[in-house]
Design a protein around this motif. Sequence first.
Motif, PDB file in Angstrom:
ATOM      1  N   SER A   1       0.864  -1.180   0.000  1.00 20.84           N
ATOM      2  CA  SER A   1       0.000   0.000   0.000  1.00 20.84           C
ATOM      3  C   SER A   1       0.899   1.229   0.000  1.00 20.84           C
ATOM      4  O   SER A   1       1.747   1.380   0.891  1.00 20.84           O
ATOM      5  N   ILE A   2       0.718   2.085  -0.997  1.00 24.50           N
ATOM      6  CA  ILE A   2       1.458   3.340  -1.056  1.00 24.50           C
ATOM      7  C   ILE A   2       0.480   4.471  -0.798  1.00 24.50           C
ATOM      8  O   ILE A   2      -0.455   4.695  -1.561  1.00 24.50           O
ATOM      9  N   ASP A   3       0.700   5.173   0.304  1.00 19.50           N
ATOM     10  CA  ASP A   3      -0.121   6.309   0.715  1.00 19.50           C
ATOM     11  C   ASP A   3       0.721   7.561   0.494  1.00 19.50           C
ATOM     12  O   ASP A   3       1.891   7.610   0.902  1.00 19.50           O
ATOM     13  N   CYS A   4       0.141   8.561  -0.158  1.00 14.64           N
ATOM     14  CA  CYS A   4       0.915   9.737  -0.558  1.00 14.64           C
ATOM     15  C   CYS A   4       0.083  10.994  -0.373  1.00 14.64           C
ATOM     16  O   CYS A   4      -1.147  10.973  -0.548  1.00 14.64           O
ATOM     17  N   GLY A   5       0.739  12.078  -0.024  1.00 14.83           N
ATOM     18  CA  GLY A   5       0.066  13.363   0.108  1.00 14.83           C
ATOM     19  C   GLY A   5       0.841  14.455  -0.614  1.00 14.83           C
ATOM     20  O   GLY A   5       2.055  14.354  -0.812  1.00 14.83           O
ATOM     21  N   ALA A   6       0.126  15.496  -1.028  1.00 16.93           N
ATOM     22  CA  ALA A   6       0.760  16.650  -1.668  1.00 16.93           C
ATOM     23  C   ALA A   6       0.049  17.917  -1.211  1.00 16.93           C
ATOM     24  O   ALA A   6      -1.168  17.920  -1.012  1.00 16.93           O
ATOM     25  N   LEU A   7       0.813  18.983  -1.075  1.00 17.66           N
ATOM     26  CA  LEU A   7       0.277  20.280  -0.661  1.00 17.66           C
ATOM     27  C   LEU A   7       0.563  21.294  -1.764  1.00 17.66           C
ATOM     28  O   LEU A   7       1.713  21.551  -2.109  1.00 17.66           O
ATOM     29  N   LYS A   8      -0.521  21.856  -2.323  1.00 14.58           N
ATOM     30  CA  LYS A   8      -0.385  22.886  -3.347  1.00 14.58           C
ATOM     31  C   LYS A   8      -1.523  23.886  -3.179  1.00 14.58           C
ATOM     32  O   LYS A   8      -2.651  23.513  -2.848  1.00 14.58           O
ATOM     33  N   ASN A   9      -1.229  25.146  -3.394  1.00 17.94           N
ATOM     34  CA  ASN A   9      -2.238  26.201  -3.261  1.00 17.94           C
ATOM     35  C   ASN A   9      -2.929  26.169  -1.895  1.00 17.94           C
ATOM     36  O   ASN A   9      -4.125  26.443  -1.785  1.00 17.94           O
ATOM     37  N   GLU A  10      -2.172  25.768  -0.880  1.00 20.21           N
ATOM     38  CA  GLU A  10      -2.627  25.730   0.510  1.00 20.21           C
ATOM     39  C   GLU A  10      -3.602  24.595   0.806  1.00 20.21           C
ATOM     40  O   GLU A  10      -4.159  24.519   1.895  1.00 20.21           O
ATOM     41  N   PHE A  11      -3.812  23.685  -0.157  1.00 20.34           N
ATOM     42  CA  PHE A  11      -4.727  22.568   0.058  1.00 20.34           C
ATOM     43  C   PHE A  11      -4.012  21.237  -0.144  1.00 20.34           C
ATOM     44  O   PHE A  11      -3.115  21.110  -0.975  1.00 20.34           O
ATOM     45  N   TYR A  12      -4.479  20.237   0.619  1.00 21.06           N
ATOM     46  CA  TYR A  12      -3.878  18.907   0.565  1.00 21.06           C
ATOM     47  C   TYR A  12      -4.628  17.967  -0.378  1.00 21.06           C
ATOM     48  O   TYR A  12      -5.851  18.033  -0.512  1.00 21.06           O
ATOM     49  N   GLY A  13      -3.868  17.088  -0.994  1.00 22.13           N
ATOM     50  CA  GLY A  13      -4.387  15.887  -1.636  1.00 22.13           C
ATOM     51  C   GLY A  13      -3.804  14.699  -0.890  1.00 22.13           C
ATOM     52  O   GLY A  13      -2.673  14.773  -0.386  1.00 22.13           O
ATOM     53  N   ASP A  14      -4.560  13.619  -0.802  1.00 26.18           N
ATOM     54  CA  ASP A  14      -4.120  12.472   0.018  1.00 26.18           C
ATOM     55  C   ASP A  14      -4.874  11.231  -0.430  1.00 26.18           C
ATOM     56  O   ASP A  14      -6.071  11.115  -0.188  1.00 26.18           O
ATOM     57  N   HIS A  15      -4.177  10.318  -1.124  1.00 24.02           N
ATOM     58  CA  HIS A  15      -4.856   9.051  -1.384  1.00 24.02           C
ATOM     59  C   HIS A  15      -3.876   7.907  -1.570  1.00 24.02           C
ATOM     60  O   HIS A  15      -2.660   8.102  -1.550  1.00 24.02           O
ATOM     61  N   ALA A  16      -4.420   6.695  -1.676  1.00 21.63           N
ATOM     62  CA  ALA A  16      -3.585   5.498  -1.577  1.00 21.63           C
ATOM     63  C   ALA A  16      -4.103   4.388  -2.485  1.00 21.63           C
ATOM     64  O   ALA A  16      -5.284   4.347  -2.838  1.00 21.63           O
ATOM     65  N   TYR A  17      -3.190   3.469  -2.795  1.00 27.33           N
ATOM     66  CA  TYR A  17      -3.524   2.309  -3.622  1.00 27.33           C
ATOM     67  C   TYR A  17      -2.655   1.147  -3.167  1.00 27.33           C
ATOM     68  O   TYR A  17      -1.476   1.331  -2.827  1.00 27.33           O
ATOM     69  N   THR A  18      -3.217  -0.051  -3.171  1.00 29.02           N
ATOM     70  CA  THR A  18      -2.445  -1.246  -2.836  1.00 29.02           C
ATOM     71  C   THR A  18      -2.088  -1.985  -4.117  1.00 29.02           C
ATOM     72  O   THR A  18      -2.972  -2.379  -4.890  1.00 29.02           O
ATOM     73  N   PHE A  19      -0.803  -2.156  -4.334  1.00 33.25           N
ATOM     74  CA  PHE A  19      -0.256  -2.737  -5.564  1.00 33.25           C
ATOM     75  C   PHE A  19       0.176  -4.186  -5.347  1.00 33.25           C
ATOM     76  O   PHE A  19       0.610  -4.563  -4.265  1.00 33.25           O
ATOM     77  N   GLU A  20       0.109  -4.950  -6.430  1.00 29.84           N
ATOM     78  CA  GLU A  20       0.634  -6.312  -6.441  1.00 29.84           C
ATOM     79  C   GLU A  20       2.040  -6.293  -7.038  1.00 29.84           C
ATOM     80  O   GLU A  20       2.276  -5.627  -8.049  1.00 29.84           O
ATOM     81  N   ILE A  21       2.949  -7.027  -6.416  1.00 32.78           N
ATOM     82  CA  ILE A  21       4.301  -7.177  -6.954  1.00 32.78           C
ATOM     83  C   ILE A  21       4.382  -8.552  -7.604  1.00 32.78           C
ATOM     84  O   ILE A  21       4.448  -9.573  -6.919  1.00 32.78           O
ATOM     85  N   GLY A  22       4.339  -8.569  -8.923  1.00 33.52           N
ATOM     86  CA  GLY A  22       4.323  -9.850  -9.624  1.00 33.52           C
ATOM     87  C   GLY A  22       3.029 -10.601  -9.377  1.00 33.52           C
ATOM     88  O   GLY A  22       1.953 -10.013  -9.270  1.00 33.52           O
ATOM     89  N   GLU A  23       3.124 -11.912  -9.253  1.00 32.21           N
ATOM     90  CA  GLU A  23       1.965 -12.765  -9.011  1.00 32.21           C
ATOM     91  C   GLU A  23       1.758 -12.940  -7.517  1.00 32.21           C
ATOM     92  O   GLU A  23       2.660 -13.390  -6.816  1.00 32.21           O
ATOM     93  N   VAL A  24       0.572 -12.592  -7.051  1.00 30.85           N
ATOM     94  CA  VAL A  24       0.268 -12.734  -5.627  1.00 30.85           C
ATOM     95  C   VAL A  24      -0.696 -13.900  -5.427  1.00 30.85           C
ATOM     96  O   VAL A  24      -1.344 -14.369  -6.369  1.00 30.85           O
ATOM     97  N   ALA A  25      -0.804 -14.356  -4.200  1.00 32.35           N
ATOM     98  CA  ALA A  25      -1.676 -15.478  -3.876  1.00 32.35           C
ATOM     99  C   ALA A  25      -3.127 -15.131  -4.192  1.00 32.35           C
ATOM    100  O   ALA A  25      -3.547 -13.977  -4.011  1.00 32.35           O
ATOM    101  N   PRO A  26      -3.918 -16.103  -4.672  1.00 35.19           N
ATOM    102  CA  PRO A  26      -5.318 -15.831  -5.029  1.00 35.19           C
ATOM    103  C   PRO A  26      -6.127 -15.208  -3.901  1.00 35.19           C
ATOM    104  O   PRO A  26      -6.940 -14.306  -4.147  1.00 35.19           O
ATOM    105  N   GLU A  27      -5.923 -15.655  -2.663  1.00 41.89           N
ATOM    106  CA  GLU A  27      -6.699 -15.091  -1.548  1.00 41.89           C
ATOM    107  C   GLU A  27      -6.314 -13.639  -1.272  1.00 41.89           C
ATOM    108  O   GLU A  27      -7.145 -12.833  -0.843  1.00 41.89           O
TER     109      GLU A  27
END
Length: 272
Positions: free
Chosen positions: A92-118
């Motif tokens: 899970s990569i969670d990232c934030g940015a501050l521009k024009n005095e306002f924040y952005g903040d969101h995240a995504y969980t990535f697969e590295i290669g082939e992951v287990a089906p469950e």
Amino acid sequence: MIEVKTLEEIELMRESALIVSKTLGMLTTELKPGVTTSKLDELAETFIRDHGALPGFKGLYDCPSTLLTSVNEAVVHGLPTDVPLEEGDIISIDCGALKNEFYGDHAYTFEIGEVAPETKKLLEVTKESLYRGIRELKNGNRVGDVGYAIQNFCEAEGYGVVRELVGHGLGRKMHEDPQMPNYGKRGRGKKFLEGMVVAIEPMINLGTHRVKQLKDGWTIVTADGKPSAHFEHDVALVNGQPEILSTFGYIYEALGITSDEEKEFRAKELVL
């Protein structure tokens, strides 16, 4: 107190959110076995600054990094390290940015290669729960309606819904009112207001909902050591309906994926 935003302020927040979206898209091409999360952190900081923004996390609450990188059983708040990612990991990569005095903040969980089906199914259900929660951010509803939608869907699949960590309001501060739990009861909690902006972010575990904190004072892991997934969008209440300010589109573009999952939450088509 909920800080509602004007339409002009929401557009500024969209700019901040999209910088985060573009950062996650850029990182997608770097995610492979052997890369370290400290390298990803370095790339992200340079990218955000090159796009006229500041890293939103670095220095906030004494956070030492631009990214929070949570691998496998890490739920959230994982600090970047020099440990290489391995085939079959999730991150899970969670990232934030501050521009024009306002924040952005969101995240995504990535697969590295082939992951287990469950594990793959856990990611699919968690992402779907995010959109089920977003649909409940509308006129007449309350915080509990979002939490209920996420909890009900994920627990029906047998997963644990983390209680100790929640989504939040977003604006000139990274964390504003209201808190947005991923559990709750319909019709309970603060009422949604036109112009509010929130970060909705289900954190869902393959096993128990219980978590613990590591000695680094940041990383939160599952109590049973099983994997956890985390997806997050920035969402505004506009004309009584949810509008997503962030996008996973740059990630999907890098992965060669075609998706219309965000279409219902946009007043007009987003051009990547």
